[in-house]
Design a protein around this motif. Structure first.
Motif, PDB file in Angstrom:
ATOM      1  N   TYR A 161       0.845  -1.191   0.000  1.00 16.04           N
ATOM      2  CA  TYR A 161       0.000   0.000   0.000  1.00 16.04           C
ATOM      3  C   TYR A 161       0.880   1.241   0.000  1.00 16.04           C
ATOM      4  CZ  TYR A 161      -3.542  -3.244   1.931  1.00 16.04           C
ATOM      5  OH  TYR A 161      -4.391  -4.290   2.159  1.00 16.04           O
ATOM      6  N   HIS A 183     -14.826  -5.140   2.260  1.00 15.92           N
ATOM      7  CA  HIS A 183     -15.068  -6.420   1.587  1.00 15.92           C
ATOM      8  C   HIS A 183     -15.161  -7.553   2.602  1.00 15.92           C
ATOM      9  CE1 HIS A 183     -10.730  -6.519   2.323  1.00 15.92           C
ATOM     10  NE2 HIS A 183     -10.815  -7.836   2.267  1.00 15.92           N
ATOM     11  N   ASP A 185     -13.888 -11.779   2.790  1.00 14.89           N
ATOM     12  CA  ASP A 185     -12.973 -12.674   2.072  1.00 14.89           C
ATOM     13  C   ASP A 185     -13.737 -13.884   1.551  1.00 14.89           C
ATOM     14  OD1 ASP A 185     -10.962 -10.951   2.746  1.00 14.89           O
ATOM     15  OD2 ASP A 185     -10.077 -12.231   4.287  1.00 14.89           O
ATOM     16  N   HIS A 241     -14.486  -5.923   6.204  1.00 10.83           N
ATOM     17  CA  HIS A 241     -13.308  -5.221   6.707  1.00 10.83           C
ATOM     18  C   HIS A 241     -12.657  -4.429   5.578  1.00 10.83           C
ATOM     19  CE1 HIS A 241     -12.053  -9.255   5.356  1.00 10.83           C
ATOM     20  NE2 HIS A 241     -10.870  -8.740   5.077  1.00 10.83           N
ATOM     21  N   ARG A 254       2.711   0.567   3.479  1.00  8.59           N
ATOM     22  CA  ARG A 254       2.232  -0.480   4.375  1.00  8.59           C
ATOM     23  C   ARG A 254       2.363  -1.791   3.629  1.00  8.59           C
ATOM     24  NH1 ARG A 254      -2.450  -3.448   5.457  1.00  8.59           N
ATOM     25  NH2 ARG A 254      -2.876  -3.762   7.670  1.00  8.59           N
ATOM     26  N   SER A 256       1.563  -6.045   3.767  1.00  5.56           N
ATOM     27  CA  SER A 256       0.893  -7.150   4.467  1.00  5.56           C
ATOM     28  C   SER A 256       0.909  -8.401   3.602  1.00  5.56           C
ATOM     29  CB  SER A 256      -0.548  -6.783   4.824  1.00  5.56           C
ATOM     30  OG  SER A 256      -1.355  -6.794   3.667  1.00  5.56           O
TER      31      SER A 256
END
Ligand code: AKG
Ligand code: FE2
Length: 322
Positions: A161, A183, A185, A241, A254, A256
């Motif tokens: 990000y 969204h 998952d 989330h 960022r 992840s």
């Protein structure tokens, strides 16, 4: 505001009270943390270093990986790009992405790392899934793990990000930017290894509030996805989330890693009677083939990036929620 999710030491069997709190967390938030998960900080750092090398390449180079391996910025959001590595052969998948441009040694090392990481994450998912089943009563894990979840498979999304400088300097009132939109998952469960920047947020059950899921030292975040939501007849939450990014922060990008653990395409998803009976009402999800659901999501631009409004609720729920 942030939510205090329970933390489970996954290196040992969970006792009765931990199983109860695991089930409660899955019903209330669909999220929890695990520690002692066997993924070393060293492995994470190495992976991050390699990935940063890849993300640092020019757009043209990265596009050589192909649309199924690399999602450029401006698909999910202007700030999000992602590299996909799929199981069960994580080595081959990583290699096929990198072959286009990386030198042999880098290519080899990254692919080996993905293979090891994939193996560990798969083992972790198996363990977590057994615990989740046991939280419905020990019987359930022995009865259903092998037959229902034995063919599950996983894939990674390595997410980067960034807020481009020009965006960071725009003068408007918006301080938070959506790095990844709201969204759910598509997985059974997802494991997220987020860095210490934060920004992951979960919707509260009333559908109104949003809570931060803060990074926790040495812990991974686990969440329930749509497939397990349907398999438990809606009892375990597949929560909405998103990831927000702070403007004007000097912390940089960022990073992840998300590991999605899913049923195979042929699997017919249908909650066992005893799971349905353990819940409050009757059956509210019809049976469906996993692959058909994935196609339903992909047939819609929104669904592709797992947006709200095109989920398993819309696909297979037979009765409205009350
Ligand atoms: O980046 C994160 O922390 C979460 C990513 C996520 O929700 C996803 O990839 O589905
Ligand atoms: Fe997600």
């Amino acid at each position: 505001m942030s939510v205090e999710l329970p933390v489970f030491d996954i290196s040992k069997p969970l006792n009765e009270s931990s199983l109860t709190s695991l089930q409660d967390a899955c019903k209330e938030w669909g999220f929890f943390y695990v520690t002692n998960h066997g993924i070393s900080g060293d492995m994470y750092q190495k992976l991050r270093r390699f990935s940063s090398g890849v993300f640092g390449l020019g757009d043209e180079e990265k596009m050589k990986m192909g649309a199924s391996n690399y999602t450029p910025r401006f698909i999910a959001s202007p700030f999000f790009e992602s590299l996909r590595v799929s199981g069960p052969d994580y080595y081959a998948s990583a290699k096929s992405s990198l072959d286009a441009f990386a030198d042999q040694a880098t290519d080899e090392e990254f692919s080996e790392l993905m293979k090891e990481y994939g193996k560990r994450m798969t083992e972790l998912c198996e363990k977590i899934m057994k615990d989740i089943l046991s939280s419905f009563g020990d019987n359930l894990h022995h009865k259903y793990y092998e037959s229902e979840f034995g063919n599950c498979h996983g894939y990674f999304r390595i997410n980067n990000y960034t807020i481009p400088l020009e965006q960071d300097h725009q003068e408007d009132d918006v301080d938070l930017l959506e790095g990844l939109g709201m969204h759910t998952d598509m997985s059974c469960i997802t494991i997220v290894d987020q860095d210490d920047i934060g920004g992951l947020q979960v919707r509260t059950r009333d559908g109104i509030g949003l809570m931060d899921i803060n990074p926790k030292d040495q812990a991974l975040v686990v969440n329930v996805g749509d497939l397990l939501h349907a398999w438990t007849n809606g009892q375990l939450r597949s929560s909405q989330h998103r990831v927000v990014l702070k403007r004007h922060s000097s912390v940089g990008n960022r990073f992840s890693l998300a590991f999605f653990w899913c049923f195979d395409d042929q699997k017919v998803v249908f909650a066992p009677d005893e799971v349905v009976e353990g819940g409050k009402g009757g059956r509210v999800f019809r049976s469906f083939k996993c692959g058909d659901y994935l196609r339903f999501r992909e047939s819609n631009e929104k669904g592709k990036f797992e947006k709200v409004g095109h989920t398993v609720e819309d696909f297979a729920r037979t009765e409205d929620r009350n």
